[in-house]
Motif scaffolding. Structure first.
Motif, PDB file in Angstrom:
ATOM      1  N   ILE A 306       0.854  -1.187   0.000  1.00 38.65           N
ATOM      2  CA  ILE A 306       0.000   0.000   0.000  1.00 38.65           C
ATOM      3  C   ILE A 306       0.885   1.231   0.000  1.00 38.65           C
ATOM      4  O   ILE A 306       1.979   1.239   0.593  1.00 38.65           O
ATOM      5  CB  ILE A 306      -0.940  -0.007   1.231  1.00 38.65           C
ATOM      6  N   GLY A 307       0.455   2.283  -0.696  1.00 34.85           N
ATOM      7  CA  GLY A 307       1.236   3.510  -0.764  1.00 34.85           C
ATOM      8  C   GLY A 307       1.390   4.173   0.589  1.00 34.85           C
ATOM      9  O   GLY A 307       0.581   3.977   1.505  1.00 34.85           O
ATOM     10  N   PHE A 312      -0.977   6.045   5.869  1.00 34.56           N
ATOM     11  CA  PHE A 312      -1.138   6.985   6.980  1.00 34.56           C
ATOM     12  C   PHE A 312      -2.623   7.258   7.243  1.00 34.56           C
ATOM     13  O   PHE A 312      -3.052   7.327   8.397  1.00 34.56           O
ATOM     14  CB  PHE A 312      -0.393   8.295   6.686  1.00 34.56           C
ATOM     15  N   TYR A 313      -3.388   7.404   6.184  1.00 31.79           N
ATOM     16  CA  TYR A 313      -4.830   7.629   6.371  1.00 31.79           C
ATOM     17  C   TYR A 313      -5.500   6.387   6.985  1.00 31.79           C
ATOM     18  O   TYR A 313      -6.395   6.500   7.816  1.00 31.79           O
ATOM     19  CB  TYR A 313      -5.484   8.006   5.041  1.00 31.79           C
ATOM     20  N   TYR A 314      -5.056   5.199   6.549  1.00 28.47           N
ATOM     21  CA  TYR A 314      -5.614   3.961   7.124  1.00 28.47           C
ATOM     22  C   TYR A 314      -5.279   3.898   8.614  1.00 28.47           C
ATOM     23  O   TYR A 314      -6.128   3.550   9.446  1.00 28.47           O
ATOM     24  CB  TYR A 314      -5.043   2.735   6.387  1.00 28.47           C
ATOM     25  N   ALA A 315      -4.027   4.262   8.977  1.00 20.68           N
ATOM     26  CA  ALA A 315      -3.621   4.284  10.385  1.00 20.68           C
ATOM     27  C   ALA A 315      -4.414   5.329  11.160  1.00 20.68           C
ATOM     28  O   ALA A 315      -4.762   5.126  12.328  1.00 20.68           O
ATOM     29  CB  ALA A 315      -2.127   4.552  10.493  1.00 20.68           C
ATOM     30  N   ARG A 343      -4.030  19.332  12.379  1.00 17.19           N
ATOM     31  CA  ARG A 343      -3.757  18.223  13.315  1.00 17.19           C
ATOM     32  C   ARG A 343      -3.243  16.998  12.564  1.00 17.19           C
ATOM     33  O   ARG A 343      -2.291  16.349  12.995  1.00 17.19           O
ATOM     34  CB  ARG A 343      -5.025  17.861  14.095  1.00 17.19           C
ATOM     35  N   LEU A 344      -3.884  16.677  11.444  1.00 16.71           N
ATOM     36  CA  LEU A 344      -3.465  15.500  10.669  1.00 16.71           C
ATOM     37  C   LEU A 344      -2.079  15.730  10.070  1.00 16.71           C
ATOM     38  O   LEU A 344      -1.234  14.826  10.067  1.00 16.71           O
ATOM     39  CB  LEU A 344      -4.485  15.200   9.572  1.00 16.71           C
ATOM     40  N   ALA A 345      -1.799  16.954   9.584  1.00 12.39           N
ATOM     41  CA  ALA A 345      -0.483  17.264   9.013  1.00 12.39           C
ATOM     42  C   ALA A 345       0.606  17.159  10.074  1.00 12.39           C
ATOM     43  O   ALA A 345       1.703  16.627   9.810  1.00 12.39           O
ATOM     44  CB  ALA A 345      -0.505  18.659   8.399  1.00 12.39           C
ATOM     45  N   ARG A 375      -9.388   6.871   0.731  1.00  7.43           N
ATOM     46  CA  ARG A 375     -10.167   5.647   1.019  1.00  7.43           C
ATOM     47  C   ARG A 375     -10.276   4.788  -0.232  1.00  7.43           C
ATOM     48  O   ARG A 375     -10.211   3.554  -0.176  1.00  7.43           O
ATOM     49  CB  ARG A 375     -11.554   6.004   1.545  1.00  7.43           C
ATOM     50  N   SER A 376     -10.466   5.424  -1.376  1.00  7.23           N
ATOM     51  CA  SER A 376     -10.552   4.681  -2.639  1.00  7.23           C
ATOM     52  C   SER A 376      -9.242   3.966  -2.942  1.00  7.23           C
ATOM     53  O   SER A 376      -9.243   2.794  -3.375  1.00  7.23           O
ATOM     54  CB  SER A 376     -10.908   5.644  -3.767  1.00  7.23           C
TER      55      SER A 376
END
Length: 427
Positions: A306-307, A312-315, A343-345, A375-376
């Motif tokens: 996975i890229g 990071f988004y999955y985590a 916050r995410l950055a 997500r896609s």
């Protein structure tokens, strides 16, 4: 070791046949011994007993003492009337002459059976009573059992069990798929009928694995009827198939086709070893392990390429699940969430995320489009690695926000199954 049904049936049949045949032979032999003793006694008494010892009246004798002495002498030698070897049906036979025309000449032992016959003396048929007893020959009974045992063993080894309707249906199915009659018979006859009554999950597994052109039904049916495989659900069977074929088709939902057998063979893995590892995967839990240091994602122990940014988004979704926030709502399409973006950055920066993705979050905030795209991409990578059916458990649930406008998302995996999210030291 548990004996199969055929062995139990053969054993019970041998036991019944042994008991029946042994009793029949002993009964016949006992009757022959009785007739032999009676015939020999009759001939001996006819030559030994003088006509003058008997009166002209039934049950009357002229010289009782002489008759008694003659009877006693006969009893001393009566055991010579029946001689048997150690392997005879009856051994240790004893004979006693009891009465001659009402005159007692011997004693009856409790275990002895009485018999009678007529002897003509002085023109009258005199009643002669004798008794005998024999013991069944132990070695004879053992010998009958051994001979029958050898016969039944030969039958068990050489004669196949009768085919049931289930066996015939399987053989006909293999004939339709191009197998020869002998091939089909040799494959199917090894299995009890109840083992061949496959449940839906087993049938699904068989359909996925069997390739008539490869003539692999013997191997496939052995795998499908394995007791451990028979207990798997459809979902677990999908993972079993994936485990068997993962080396060859990491991105195919048809993983587990007969090529899986060939893939294992090409890797030097025996069918038994391949099945063991596939069973371990089939019975594992849907655990998620994320290592941001190595940018690695393990789903149910399977590495998923996975890229970096999608990982990071999955985590991030996984951490929200662990913290109890559960749902993450998409911001409005025309109004990015600047605070959430910062916050995410900041979180991605501390975990050595991709600079471009971090800059985009800092400058424009968290956008619905960014979340949708990641997500896609997450779904695309997981489906490519596991196949669509197996990927479902690791993707996202969707619902409408209570405001009725925005959509919200959460990771489908239960928090208890998110076992580790490793990050760089000092983060």
């Amino acid at each position: 070791m548990i004996l199969d049904r055929k062995a139990w049936v053969a054993g019970l049949a041998w036991l019944l046949a042994w008991a029946t045949l042994a009793l029949l032979l002993l009964s016949v032999n006992q009757h022959m011994v009785e007739e032999s003793v009676q015939r020999r006694l009759h001939d001996h008494l006819r030559l030994t007993l003088d006509e003058a010892w008997f009166s002209t009246t039934q049950a009357q004798v002229n010289d009782r003492r002489v008759l008694t002495r003659a009877g006693a002498k006969i009893n001393e030698q009566a055991t010579l009337l029946v001689r048997s070897r150690w392997f005879a049906p009856h051994t240790a036979c004893r004979v006693q002459l009891l009465r001659i025309d009402g005159t007692g000449v011997g004693q009856l032992a409790p275990e002895m059976a009485q018999r009678r016959f007529g002897l003509f003396r002085n023109q009258i048929e005199r009643e002669v009573v004798f008794a005998y007893a024999c013991r069944p020959g132990v070695w004879f009974v053992v010998g009958v059992g051994a001979v029958l045992g050898a016969l039944f063993l030969a039958i068990y080894v050489t004669v196949p069990p009768p085919l049931t309707g289930t066996h015939r249906r399987w053989i006909n199915q293999l004939l339709e798929q191009g197998y020869s009659g002998q091939e089909a018979f040799d494959i199917i006859r090894k299995y009890p009928a109840d083992t061949l009554n496959l449940n839906p999950a087993q049938r699904y597994c068989l359909e996925q694995l069997h390739s008539p052109g490869e003539r692999d039904m013997n191997v496939v049916l052995g795998l499908v009827t394995d007791a451990r495989v028979a207990t798997l659900s459809i979902e677990q069977m999908n993972w079993l198939l994936f485990g068997l074929g993962r080396a060859q088709w990491p991105a195919s939902d048809k993983a587990g086709h007969p090529g899986a057998m060939r893939a294992a063979k090409d890797e030097g893995t025996t069918p038994e070893q391949g099945l063991e590892s596939a069973l371990a995967l089939a019975t594992a839990e849907n655990r998620v392990e994320i290592d941001l240091t190595q940018l690695r994602l393990l789903l149910r122990g399977v590495p998923v390429p996975i890229g970096g940014t999608p990982l990071f988004y999955y985590a991030w979704y996984a951490l929200a699940r662990l913290r109890g926030e559960v749902w993450i709502t998409n911001p409005p399409s025309n109004r990015p969430d600047l605070a959430a973006g910062v916050r995410l950055a900041d979180w991605m920066s501390r975990h050595q995320g991709h600079g471009r993705a971090i800059n985009d979050l800092q400058q424009t905030g968290l956008r619905a489009r960014t979340l949708d795209q990641n997500r896609s991409k997450i779904k695309e990578d997981i489906v490519a690695a596991l196949g669509e059916a197996r990927a479902e458990a690791f993707l996202f649930d969707t619902s409408r926000h209570p405001d009725g406008v925005q959509l919200r998302y959460r990771l489908r995996v239960e928090p208890a199954l998110i076992t580790r999210i490793a990050a760089p030291e000092g983060s």
